[in-house]
Motif scaffolding. Sequence first.
Motif, PDB file in Angstrom:
ATOM      1  N   ALA A  35       0.825  -1.216   0.000  1.00 43.26           N
ATOM      2  CA  ALA A  35       0.000   0.000   0.000  1.00 43.26           C
ATOM      3  C   ALA A  35       0.856   1.261   0.000  1.00 43.26           C
ATOM      4  CB  ALA A  35      -0.947  -0.006   1.198  1.00 43.26           C
ATOM      5  N   GLN A  36       2.022   1.215   0.626  1.00 41.19           N
ATOM      6  CA  GLN A  36       2.901   2.385   0.659  1.00 41.19           C
ATOM      7  C   GLN A  36       3.485   2.702  -0.711  1.00 41.19           C
ATOM      8  OE1 GLN A  36       5.529   1.220   3.865  1.00 41.19           O
ATOM      9  NE2 GLN A  36       4.364   2.402   5.360  1.00 41.19           N
ATOM     10  N   GLN A  37       3.454   1.747  -1.624  1.00 39.98           N
ATOM     11  CA  GLN A  37       3.942   1.987  -2.985  1.00 39.98           C
ATOM     12  C   GLN A  37       2.881   2.650  -3.862  1.00 39.98           C
ATOM     13  OE1 GLN A  37       6.086  -1.412  -4.771  1.00 39.98           O
ATOM     14  NE2 GLN A  37       5.821  -2.398  -2.771  1.00 39.98           N
ATOM     15  N   LEU A  38       1.646   2.673  -3.372  1.00 39.66           N
ATOM     16  CA  LEU A  38       0.545   3.250  -4.130  1.00 39.66           C
ATOM     17  C   LEU A  38       0.313   4.699  -3.726  1.00 39.66           C
ATOM     18  CD1 LEU A  38      -1.732   0.115  -3.839  1.00 39.66           C
ATOM     19  CD2 LEU A  38      -0.638   0.945  -5.927  1.00 39.66           C
ATOM     20  N   ARG A  39      -0.294   5.459  -4.613  1.00 38.64           N
ATOM     21  CA  ARG A  39      -0.471   6.893  -4.376  1.00 38.64           C
ATOM     22  C   ARG A  39      -1.704   7.253  -3.559  1.00 38.64           C
ATOM     23  NH1 ARG A  39       0.757   9.374 -10.391  1.00 38.64           N
ATOM     24  NH2 ARG A  39       2.862   8.522 -10.589  1.00 38.64           N
ATOM     25  N   HIS A  40      -2.687   6.363  -3.503  1.00 40.26           N
ATOM     26  CA  HIS A  40      -3.968   6.720  -2.885  1.00 40.26           C
ATOM     27  C   HIS A  40      -4.314   5.755  -1.758  1.00 40.26           C
ATOM     28  CE1 HIS A  40      -4.476   9.432  -6.297  1.00 40.26           C
ATOM     29  NE2 HIS A  40      -4.090   8.423  -7.056  1.00 40.26           N
ATOM     30  N   SER A  41      -5.092   6.253  -0.799  1.00 41.39           N
ATOM     31  CA  SER A  41      -5.490   5.418   0.338  1.00 41.39           C
ATOM     32  C   SER A  41      -6.772   4.643   0.053  1.00 41.39           C
ATOM     33  CB  SER A  41      -5.655   6.262   1.599  1.00 41.39           C
ATOM     34  OG  SER A  41      -6.690   7.211   1.407  1.00 41.39           O
ATOM     35  N   GLN A  42      -7.493   5.061  -0.970  1.00 41.99           N
ATOM     36  CA  GLN A  42      -8.684   4.314  -1.389  1.00 41.99           C
ATOM     37  C   GLN A  42      -8.794   4.382  -2.901  1.00 41.99           C
ATOM     38  OE1 GLN A  42     -12.356   5.916   0.170  1.00 41.99           O
ATOM     39  NE2 GLN A  42     -12.540   7.399  -1.468  1.00 41.99           N
ATOM     40  N   TYR A  43      -9.477   3.380  -3.456  1.00 40.16           N
ATOM     41  CA  TYR A  43      -9.696   3.293  -4.894  1.00 40.16           C
ATOM     42  C   TYR A  43     -11.146   2.896  -5.125  1.00 40.16           C
ATOM     43  CZ  TYR A  43      -4.657   3.503  -5.549  1.00 40.16           C
ATOM     44  OH  TYR A  43      -3.347   3.918  -5.555  1.00 40.16           O
ATOM     45  N   TYR A  44     -11.616   3.153  -6.331  1.00 42.85           N
ATOM     46  CA  TYR A  44     -12.975   2.783  -6.704  1.00 42.85           C
ATOM     47  C   TYR A  44     -12.930   1.464  -7.472  1.00 42.85           C
ATOM     48  CZ  TYR A  44     -14.415   7.369  -5.214  1.00 42.85           C
ATOM     49  OH  TYR A  44     -14.673   8.474  -4.452  1.00 42.85           O
ATOM     50  N   ILE A  45     -13.741   0.526  -7.010  1.00 41.22           N
ATOM     51  CA  ILE A  45     -13.830  -0.789  -7.627  1.00 41.22           C
ATOM     52  C   ILE A  45     -15.223  -0.924  -8.232  1.00 41.22           C
ATOM     53  CG2 ILE A  45     -13.815  -3.296  -7.205  1.00 41.22           C
ATOM     54  CD1 ILE A  45     -11.062  -2.097  -6.771  1.00 41.22           C
ATOM     55  N   LEU A  46     -15.279  -1.393  -9.484  1.00 42.82           N
ATOM     56  CA  LEU A  46     -16.573  -1.615 -10.123  1.00 42.82           C
ATOM     57  C   LEU A  46     -17.208  -2.878  -9.548  1.00 42.82           C
ATOM     58  CD1 LEU A  46     -15.764  -0.842 -13.867  1.00 42.82           C
ATOM     59  CD2 LEU A  46     -16.913   0.628 -12.198  1.00 42.82           C
ATOM     60  N   GLN A  47     -18.476  -2.769  -9.189  1.00 38.74           N
ATOM     61  CA  GLN A  47     -19.217  -3.905  -8.652  1.00 38.74           C
ATOM     62  C   GLN A  47     -20.539  -4.055  -9.380  1.00 38.74           C
ATOM     63  OE1 GLN A  47     -19.716  -3.738  -4.420  1.00 38.74           O
ATOM     64  NE2 GLN A  47     -17.547  -3.428  -4.025  1.00 38.74           N
ATOM     65  N   LYS A  48     -20.918  -5.300  -9.560  1.00 37.96           N
ATOM     66  CA  LYS A  48     -22.218  -5.611 -10.144  1.00 37.96           C
ATOM     67  C   LYS A  48     -22.867  -6.656  -9.256  1.00 37.96           C
ATOM     68  CE  LYS A  48     -24.538  -6.957 -14.388  1.00 37.96           C
ATOM     69  NZ  LYS A  48     -24.401  -7.147 -15.829  1.00 37.96           N
ATOM     70  N   GLU A  49     -24.024  -6.313  -8.719  1.00 38.45           N
ATOM     71  CA  GLU A  49     -24.758  -7.203  -7.816  1.00 38.45           C
ATOM     72  C   GLU A  49     -23.876  -7.666  -6.655  1.00 38.45           C
ATOM     73  OE1 GLU A  49     -26.357 -10.272 -10.321  1.00 38.45           O
ATOM     74  OE2 GLU A  49     -27.585  -8.855 -11.434  1.00 38.45           O
ATOM     75  N   GLY A  50     -23.051  -6.748  -6.141  1.00 34.94           N
ATOM     76  CA  GLY A  50     -22.213  -7.031  -4.984  1.00 34.94           C
ATOM     77  C   GLY A  50     -20.898  -7.720  -5.279  1.00 34.94           C
ATOM     78  N   SER A  51     -20.669  -8.138  -6.515  1.00 40.30           N
ATOM     79  CA  SER A  51     -19.412  -8.802  -6.881  1.00 40.30           C
ATOM     80  C   SER A  51     -18.523  -7.853  -7.675  1.00 40.30           C
ATOM     81  CB  SER A  51     -19.693 -10.043  -7.742  1.00 40.30           C
ATOM     82  OG  SER A  51     -20.422 -10.988  -7.013  1.00 40.30           O
ATOM     83  N   TRP A  52     -17.236  -7.981  -7.475  1.00 41.47           N
ATOM     84  CA  TRP A  52     -16.302  -7.136  -8.206  1.00 41.47           C
ATOM     85  C   TRP A  52     -16.297  -7.538  -9.677  1.00 41.47           C
ATOM     86  CZ3 TRP A  52     -11.319  -6.367  -4.795  1.00 41.47           C
ATOM     87  CH2 TRP A  52     -11.702  -5.766  -3.588  1.00 41.47           C
ATOM     88  N   VAL A  53     -16.233  -6.530 -10.547  1.00 48.25           N
ATOM     89  CA  VAL A  53     -16.265  -6.755 -11.993  1.00 48.25           C
ATOM     90  C   VAL A  53     -14.865  -7.171 -12.468  1.00 48.25           C
ATOM     91  CG1 VAL A  53     -16.662  -5.685 -14.249  1.00 48.25           C
ATOM     92  CG2 VAL A  53     -18.163  -5.133 -12.305  1.00 48.25           C
ATOM     93  N   LEU A  54     -14.816  -8.339 -13.103  1.00 48.25           N
ATOM     94  CA  LEU A  54     -13.562  -8.852 -13.659  1.00 48.25           C
ATOM     95  C   LEU A  54     -13.427  -8.420 -15.114  1.00 48.25           C
ATOM     96  CD1 LEU A  54     -13.588 -12.566 -12.430  1.00 48.25           C
ATOM     97  CD2 LEU A  54     -12.201 -10.708 -11.561  1.00 48.25           C
ATOM     98  N   THR A  55     -12.192  -8.177 -15.523  1.00 48.90           N
ATOM     99  CA  THR A  55     -11.899  -7.870 -16.918  1.00 48.90           C
ATOM    100  C   THR A  55     -10.880  -8.891 -17.396  1.00 48.90           C
ATOM    101  OG1 THR A  55     -12.277  -5.514 -16.557  1.00 48.90           O
ATOM    102  CG2 THR A  55     -11.001  -6.124 -18.509  1.00 48.90           C
ATOM    103  N   THR A  56     -11.135  -9.493 -18.545  1.00 50.47           N
ATOM    104  CA  THR A  56     -10.199 -10.448 -19.120  1.00 50.47           C
ATOM    105  C   THR A  56      -9.289  -9.710 -20.088  1.00 50.47           C
ATOM    106  OG1 THR A  56     -11.831 -12.221 -18.936  1.00 50.47           O
ATOM    107  CG2 THR A  56      -9.974 -12.595 -20.432  1.00 50.47           C
ATOM    108  N   LEU A  57      -7.996  -9.801 -19.838  1.00 48.32           N
ATOM    109  CA  LEU A  57      -7.008  -9.189 -20.723  1.00 48.32           C
ATOM    110  C   LEU A  57      -6.296 -10.281 -21.500  1.00 48.32           C
ATOM    111  CD1 LEU A  57      -5.407  -6.556 -18.296  1.00 48.32           C
ATOM    112  CD2 LEU A  57      -7.262  -6.216 -19.939  1.00 48.32           C
ATOM    113  N   SER A  58      -6.106 -10.046 -22.796  1.00 43.15           N
ATOM    114  CA  SER A  58      -5.385 -10.994 -23.644  1.00 43.15           C
ATOM    115  C   SER A  58      -4.029 -10.418 -24.005  1.00 43.15           C
ATOM    116  CB  SER A  58      -6.164 -11.268 -24.935  1.00 43.15           C
ATOM    117  OG  SER A  58      -7.400 -11.843 -24.634  1.00 43.15           O
ATOM    118  N   HIS A  59      -3.048 -11.286 -24.101  1.00 44.36           N
ATOM    119  CA  HIS A  59      -1.701 -10.882 -24.512  1.00 44.36           C
ATOM    120  C   HIS A  59      -1.754 -10.457 -25.978  1.00 44.36           C
ATOM    121  CE1 HIS A  59       2.597 -11.238 -25.407  1.00 44.36           C
ATOM    122  NE2 HIS A  59       2.775 -11.107 -24.103  1.00 44.36           N
TER     123      HIS A  59
END
Length: 160
Positions: A35-59
Amino acid sequence: MDLETQIQLLIDNAPRDGISPHLVTAIAPAFRAIAQQLRHSQYYILQKEGSWVLTTLSHRADPSLEKQVIYAFSTIQDVSLISSAGRDPQVVATPIAVTHILFQLIALEPVDSIVFLETPGTLDHAFEVQRSQLEKTIQRQLKQSLKPKKTSRQIPPDIA
């Protein structure tokens, strides 16, 4: 909310089973270090129906290589930087303390990484925390905290 307050909340909210609060206390330095390497103490996470939204990244070079990530946005306005965000009325951006995001990452089996978008207004500056690396850091921390403490007292040779 500062890091120490966040960590204390994690400890205070751990199940009172006699083990969990001690375990969270033992691994807290791992969360603090990241956490000390990050700039912010909180971040916004996308949620849908209470679950965090996953994104699939392809190489880019090998599209068969994929990973599942969760984006952590530094501001709520940055959510619009991801093209699909904002189109689904069921998706909400929820502010979450950085140490709590890291704590959740341990339990999120299908997730490979959390991508923290550090600079408001751009996707260019990101800090990726891989779950596998976090697990290794926690394991090292647990080994270190479970090591017997060396005592400075010498046992007299004529003790028997």
